[in-house]
Design an enzyme around this catalytic site. Sequence first.
Site, PDB file in Angstrom:
ATOM      1  N   GLU A  15       0.812  -1.220   0.000  1.00 36.31           N
ATOM      2  CA  GLU A  15       0.000   0.000   0.000  1.00 36.31           C
ATOM      3  C   GLU A  15       0.848   1.274   0.000  1.00 36.31           C
ATOM      4  OE1 GLU A  15      -3.941  -0.380   2.294  1.00 36.31           O
ATOM      5  OE2 GLU A  15      -2.567  -1.613   3.448  1.00 36.31           O
ATOM      6  N   SER A 165      -6.229  -2.833   1.412  1.00 33.82           N
ATOM      7  CA  SER A 165      -6.497  -2.498   0.006  1.00 33.82           C
ATOM      8  C   SER A 165      -6.785  -3.729  -0.845  1.00 33.82           C
ATOM      9  CB  SER A 165      -5.325  -1.700  -0.594  1.00 33.82           C
ATOM     10  OG  SER A 165      -5.209  -0.454   0.049  1.00 33.82           O
ATOM     11  N   SER A 298     -11.323   9.158  -1.373  1.00 39.26           N
ATOM     12  CA  SER A 298     -11.394   8.070  -0.392  1.00 39.26           C
ATOM     13  C   SER A 298     -12.711   8.111   0.373  1.00 39.26           C
ATOM     14  CB  SER A 298     -10.221   8.152   0.579  1.00 39.26           C
ATOM     15  OG  SER A 298      -8.991   7.994  -0.088  1.00 39.26           O
TER      16      SER A 298
END
EC number: 6.3.2.4
Length: 324
Positions: A15, A165, A298
């Site tokens: 990530e 993720s 996000s």
Amino acid sequence: MKKNIAIIMGGYSSEHHISIKSGNVVHKYLDTNKYNAYRIIITKENWYYLDNTDERHTLDKSDFSITIDGKKILFDCVFNAIHGTPGEDGLMQAYFELLGIPQTSCNHYEAALTFNKRDLLSALKPYGIPSATSFFVNKGQTIDENAIVEKVGLPCFVKANRAGSSYGVSKVHKKEDLNQAIANAFKEDHQIIIESFLDGTEVSVGVITYNKKVTVLPATEIISENDFFDFEAKYMGKSQEITPARISEKQEKNVRQLAEFIYTTLGLKGYTRSEFIFIGDVPHLLEINTTPGLTEESLLPQQAKTAGISLESLFDSAIVEALR
């Protein structure tokens, strides 16, 4: 007098690049009238300050300081934007705790607990938190496909135990595909968790401490164009993210209460984002993120915006609470 804020980003996991994006957004929106913001890049090879000309300045790990033009700079607070290790699993939190530097995410034990999906679900089980049926496997153990299918059924999800993720996650429809999915998960972690498929509406719920109060943000409904909410769906536009979620009043009440209960029961602080799937009106917990993505796109910033909280206010509140 302005506070010196270190925004840590990067990290050691897959990530890394996503964290860099989050950290840069925090750097962009922090109030320059209140803060001197410094981008601190954390990699396995080096920790360094990246200035506005992209020149690197080595960071002194003994006291987490940088020296610029002969002047030593210490930090009043650390804004943690690292997804995955070492920013989300408690390592950086313990380091800053030893140095006595306030930081914006939860404390080291709580970070380690929530990052470990298996331990998190085990810790919450006595409280009756609903979740999927699960099967644990460690690298080196014999893989008993029949035992796995007997317990969790098909389809099922194979996940790296400590990763984010959707790295190391596969949805498995056939027993003969289990071994490949397990091998894929082991690329991210030597522990994996295999979970039963929950067929229902998926939502993500942010919980933050804002103006001294635990605040539950509006839920986001997740609709993936792929087989599940994988990396491509999360970061390459292959999903719909609807905030507020199109759920009933009863479902909304249930998930808000559960998200806040988990936050307060575990003693979390800073930002968290919890993922749930509804079976009927009952939300089932999938996982908790304690350093969620912070780009404009996000989920947590989307939820904050819906709640009337700007990015400037969202990021400022994290520092204010950490310094408090």
